[in-house]
Design a protein around this motif. Structure first.
Motif, mmCIF file in Angstrom:
data_model
loop_
_atom_site.group_PDB
_atom_site.id
_atom_site.type_symbol
_atom_site.label_atom_id
_atom_site.label_comp_id
_atom_site.label_asym_id
_atom_site.label_seq_id
_atom_site.Cartn_x
_atom_site.Cartn_y
_atom_site.Cartn_z
ATOM 1 N N UNK A 58 0.827 -1.198 0.000
ATOM 2 C CA UNK A 58 0.000 0.000 0.000
ATOM 3 C C UNK A 58 0.864 1.250 0.000
ATOM 4 N N UNK A 59 0.415 2.259 -0.749
ATOM 5 C CA UNK A 59 1.134 3.532 -0.849
ATOM 6 C C UNK A 59 0.170 4.629 -0.412
ATOM 7 N N UNK A 60 0.606 5.421 0.562
ATOM 8 C CA UNK A 60 -0.340 6.393 1.110
ATOM 9 C C UNK A 60 0.235 7.798 1.098
ATOM 10 N N UNK A 61 -0.644 8.774 0.968
ATOM 11 C CA UNK A 61 -0.284 10.196 1.105
ATOM 12 C C UNK A 61 -1.396 10.877 1.880
ATOM 13 N N UNK A 62 -1.088 12.015 2.455
ATOM 14 C CA UNK A 62 -2.139 12.731 3.165
ATOM 15 C C UNK A 62 -1.640 14.047 3.738
ATOM 16 N N UNK A 63 -2.574 14.790 4.247
ATOM 17 C CA UNK A 63 -2.187 16.053 4.889
ATOM 18 C C UNK A 63 -3.104 16.336 6.065
ATOM 19 N N UNK A 64 -2.629 17.200 6.955
ATOM 20 C CA UNK A 64 -3.452 17.730 8.039
ATOM 21 C C UNK A 64 -3.397 19.255 7.924
ATOM 22 N N UNK A 65 -4.553 19.851 8.053
ATOM 23 C CA UNK A 65 -4.647 21.298 7.810
ATOM 24 C C UNK A 65 -5.429 21.911 8.972
ATOM 25 N N UNK A 66 -4.787 22.891 9.613
ATOM 26 C CA UNK A 66 -5.437 23.531 10.752
ATOM 27 C C UNK A 66 -6.361 24.617 10.221
#
Lengths: 440, 501
Positions: A385-393
């Motif tokens: 599995x290949x994952x990407x992501x972000x968290x944004x305040x």
């Protein structure tokens, strides 16, 4: 005002509705485990047991919830995972289902939700309640002449967890967390019942079997420990217990015309058709252990983790039917003989700014399913599995998390299936997780 | 140094030869020729017809192995008088026979020379039909050569020596096993088998290349094992005063015209063949007292002949069947079958042929069957899917399962990689022929009969609850030929005589 019994009835109904409407995904971690209990963890390839720094720690590492706890503060996190699975029998093998045969699984998508909340009892102890789906399986083959229809046309197995946990940051180095976990499970299985028609010398469908069990409840627990020998180094381990869901459900064998009234009458004389048949079965949800280590290099954080799932518990499924009107459906035994399996997870987080984190990850997930059991019920395989992501305040105390995991499956060429349903299987899945976190 | 180098080269060469030798042992299907009897010819439903022939196990094997132009003596529908199922009682009809050869003018011997009813003796000596209706004529034609000679003349690269079992099946299906009279000594069988093998081996350059079949245990095929010797009523075995199950009545050594050692219950280990169903339907073999005790009405058809014995032996002159094998006959047939098999194994192996254990294969089909993705098929009569209406010959599905087994056997023994057949057409269409197995729905059955049949539908004992009743009557293709359709002149022989292997 609802009386107590009404309330519990309505509550039970609401829970049932919640489970059946949202559905669980087909296994998004090997076997039928679902490992996507939060967006940031998913973005890091599931390597989260050491950092465990949001409320999804209830699943990844209950000790992690104690991080940053403040007395009287209420924290909450809510989200959903969109799972889009694909599977196909790219080529059947002879003698069955035949080398000219191929079939694709019906299009499906699932969106198991998660919800966590935690309250600071002190500046080092938190009390948390959370819900997530640790297990789920759904495969569907909807072509009427699907050649595996006597094994499975549709299976929908879900397990929903509701946990109550205490987490305690004992000192700067050690935190622990633990608590009971209720598991709510449902299962449905559809398949056809074959009959040899001696008038036509053909195998025909004599009945459509609808086997289901609603809402079995079982108790287990989750626990974790998290060590931070230095401010930059974190080490975590967690454990969630096994559950044997002993279902008491019912089956209906809807009779299908074979085209011959004599044969239909003969079948109906043997099998209790078009009536509810009390049915018992047990599905084993395995225990799961996670271990991992994380390190922070300033803006960059890395984590490596391993997940050990005791799949050997999932050895056999037995469907037992009660006799109705003196007619007995034969017991159905589905041997699985799964093996314990490891998954290896790696994740990285880059703090782009105070308000924005970027993440990426990789997972290698071993299938627990031996060749003999690979079939239409679940054609599992090793996954990458290949994952990407972000968290944004997006607010003072509010974050939005987004991640996407693309799961590739090794092609699996099976020649020794226990049911003599052999062929080359190809799968992949995409999972998108969206979460919102806030505190009050 | 040079010597060492040469020694190394020699060793290398030897190693290469050793590596290459398995390939040399590979089966060569460029000229695949089959001899044998009915089961090697795709015979089913007591009938020889194209929709069965195209799926003879030899034909399926030829297709899988890529054998070029594998020619069979195809007979167009309706064939030689095919049984069809009218009701689950069971009741069968027979289609009118019409022999319509499709490639009678092939200017060479057929590749599948198997002939229904054939024995080793016939294979070695018959050069033409013995009568106008003898199906051997459709295969041998006017080539003035025996089955074995025609096979040899084709210079086969791979031979299928089929299942020569009529020597023992005939006595079994006629209920008449008499050592030295209807059952030949093993030495006589062996001599004929040796002659067949010698001729074929010589045509293959002195070493046999191919497969040979053993003879299944004919005391376990549906024809002889479906009806139990016990009298049943309403699906329950009727117990006698001593607490033992009551058995049918027969007269040892007698036939349908009478005679024998006197009417008495048969021993519990006797076999009653399915031809008995016609007799049982009208009361033969059943004590009238049992009918009285069971409350059978006055007009019960079984009252017609109750207290009369089931015919033990066949009457060849009158074409009347025998339906009982007494324990000593069963023992004789089992022992002699085993002796024949020992001879086949020894003679064929010595000549270079690989011997397939057809005995074990058919026993396995009966006891375990086969499972394909939740579909279970086995050798149970009617419900099992592998044995055709005549109770002896496989269905096309049965032949396909056999062919699949042969592919695996040949691959294992010859190092070949012949692909296994796709069984889905046989499972879902009943045949690989265009349109599948021809469909015929029978007349309606009473609900009671259907329920009685259904009560056992999933078990190999499917027929066991039926043995006492057969109330709608009988296998019309059996001894009492009350068929709705006219009997066919071209197929005059009675059913029991036609059940040949």
């Amino acid at each position: 005002m609802l009386r107590g019994s009404d309330r519990s009835r309505v509550g039970g109904l609401a829970l049932l509705l919640a489970i059946s409407l949202v559905a669980a995904g087909p296994a998004s971690a090997a076997g039928f485990s679902i490992f996507e209990a939060g967006s940031r963890s998913t973005a890091m390839g599931g390597a989260f047991v050491a950092h465990a720094d949001d409320l999804s720690a209830m699943f990844y590492n209950p000790a992690g919830v104690a991080q940053g706890v403040k007395k009287g503060e209420l924290r909450a996190m809510v989200g959903v995972t969109l799972i889009v699975p694909k599977a196909e029998l790219a080529q059947g093998y002879d003698p069955y289902p035949g080398s000219d045969y191929s079939v694709k699984m019906a299009d499906q998508f699932f969106f198991p939700p998660n919800f966590y909340t935690s309250y600071g009892l002190s500046d080092c102890v938190s009390l948390s309640f959370g819900t997530w789906f640790p297990f789920g399986l759904a495969t569907k083959w909807d072509e009427p002449d699907f050649r595996g229809r006597y094994l499975s046309q549709y299976v929908d197995l879900k397990q929903f967890a509701a946990g109550l946990q205490l987490a305690w940051q004992i000192n700067d180095v050690i935190a622990v967390g633990a608590g009971p976990e209720m598991r709510f499970s449902t299962v449905k299985l559809h398949r056809k019942v074959p009959l040899f028609n001696p008038f036509t010398n053909r195998v025909v469908d004599a009945a459509h079997a609808d086997i289901r069990a609603d809402l079995e409840m079982d108790l287990t627990f989750g626990a974790g420990i998290r060590l931070t020998p230095t401010p930059r180094l974190s080490i975590g381990a967690s454990y969630h217990g096994a559950v044997d869901a002993n279902f008491e459900g019912e089956s209906t064998f809807y009779q299908l015309s074979t085209g011959n009234p004599q044969l239909d009458a003969a079948f109906a004389a043997k099998i209790p058709v078009n009536t509810k048949v009390p049915t018992k079965t047990t599905i084993q949800a395995p225990a799961q252990t996670q271990v991992g280590v994380g390190y922070d290099f300033g803006k960059l954080s890395l984590e490596a983790a391993g997940t050990f799932t005791e799949w050997s518990a999932f050895d056999t499924t037995v469907l037992e039917f009660e006799a109705v009107d003196g007619k007995q459906v034969p017991t159905s035994v589905l041997p699985h003989d799964w093996e314990d399996a490891w998954a290896f997870r790696f994740g990285a987080k880059w703090q782009v700014s105070e308000k924005f984190d970027l993440m990426g990850g990789f997972v290698y997930d071993q299938t627990p399913e031996p060749d003999g059991d690979v079939g239409p019920l679940l054609p599992d395989a090793n996954r990458r599995g290949y994952s990407v992501g972000f968290s944004w305040k997006i607010g003072q105390k509010t974050w939005v998390d987004f991640s996407n995991l693309y799961l590739t499956f090794s092609e699996r060429s099976i020649t020794t299936n226990d049911d003599n349903f052999n062929g080359r299987w190809k799968n992949f899945a995409n999972l998108t997780v969206l979460n919102m976190r806030t505190s009050f | 140094m040079k010597t060492t180098k040469n020694a190394l080269l020699l060793a290398l060469a030897l190693a290469l030869v050793a590596t290459a030798s398995p390939a040399a042992a590979q089966a060569d299907f460029s000229k695949f020729v089959a001899i044998g009897a009915s089961v090697d010819a795709g015979f089913l439903d007591n009938c020889w017809v194209r929709y069965g022939q195209v799926d003879s196990w030899n034909a399926i094997l030829a297709r899988q192995a890529g054998a070029p132009a594998f020619e069979q003596p195809l007979l167009d529908t309706p064939g030689t008088g095919c049984m069809y199922l009218i009701s689950l009682a069971p009741q069968f009809g027979t289609r009118p026979a019409q022999v319509k050869p499709l490639n009678l003018t092939l200017p060479r011997p057929y590749d599948n020379l198997s002939i229904p009813g054939y024995t080793l003796q016939a294979a070695l000596t018959k050069k033409g039909p013995s009568s106008a209706s003898d199906v051997a004529g459709l295969v041998l034609r006017t080539l003035n050569a025996t089955q074995v000679e025609q096979a040899a003349s084709l210079k086969p690269t791979f031979v299928s020596i089929g299942l020569f079992g009529n020597e023992i099946l005939g006595p079994a299906t006629s209920g008449t096993a008499v050592d030295g009279v209807t059952v030949m000594p093993a030495a006589m069988y062996a001599a004929s088998y040796q002659a067949v093998v010698d001729t074929l081996k010589a045509a293959q350059g002195g070493t046999g290349k191919g497969v040979a079949q053993l003879i299944p245990d004919i005391t376990t095929i549906p024809f002889t094992s479906t009806i139990p010797p016990f009298i049943t009523s309403g699906g329950q075995v009727v117990m006698g005063p001593n607490g033992q199950p009551l058995t049918f009545l027969s007269s040892r050594g007698g036939d349908a015209t009478g005679g024998g050692a006197g009417v008495a219950p048969i021993p519990a280990t006797s076999l009653v063949n399915i031809t008995a169903s016609a007799f049982l339907a009208t009361g033969y073999g059943i004590p009238c007292a049992v009918l009285d005790a069971g409350g059978a009405p006055a007009n019960d058809p079984r009252r017609t002949n109750c207290n009369k014995p089931l015919p033990d032996n066949a009457n060849a002159q009158l074409g009347l069947p025998g339906v009982v094998l007494y324990p000593e006959e069963v023992a004789l047939l089992k022992a002699r079958g085993a002796e024949f098999n020992e001879q086949i194994r020894a003679i064929a192996t010595a000549a270079g042929y690989k011997v397939f254990d057809t005995t074990a294969f058919f026993t396995d089909l009966r006891t375990h069957g086969r499972e394909y993705a939740g579909i279970t098929v086995n050798a149970a009569f009617l419900s099992g899917g592998l044995i055709s209406y005549d109770g002896v010959h496989p269905t096309s599905l049965g032949y396909a399962v056999w062919a699949d087994e042969m592919v695996r056997f040949i691959n294992a023994n010859y190092g070949t990689t012949i692909p296994r057949p796709d069984l889905s057409a046989y499972l879902f269409s009943g045949s690989s022929a265009q349109g599948g197995y021809p469909v015929n729905f029978g007349a309606a059955l009473t609900t009671e009969d259907a329920i009685a049949w259904g009560a056992a539908i999933y078990t190999p004992e499917v027929m066991r609850t039926l043995a006492d009743t057969f109330p709608v009557s009988a296998r019309t293709a059996a001894a009492a030929p009350e068929t709705e359709e006219a009997p066919v002149p071209a197929e005059p022989r009675g059913r029991s005589a036609r059940i040949d292997d």
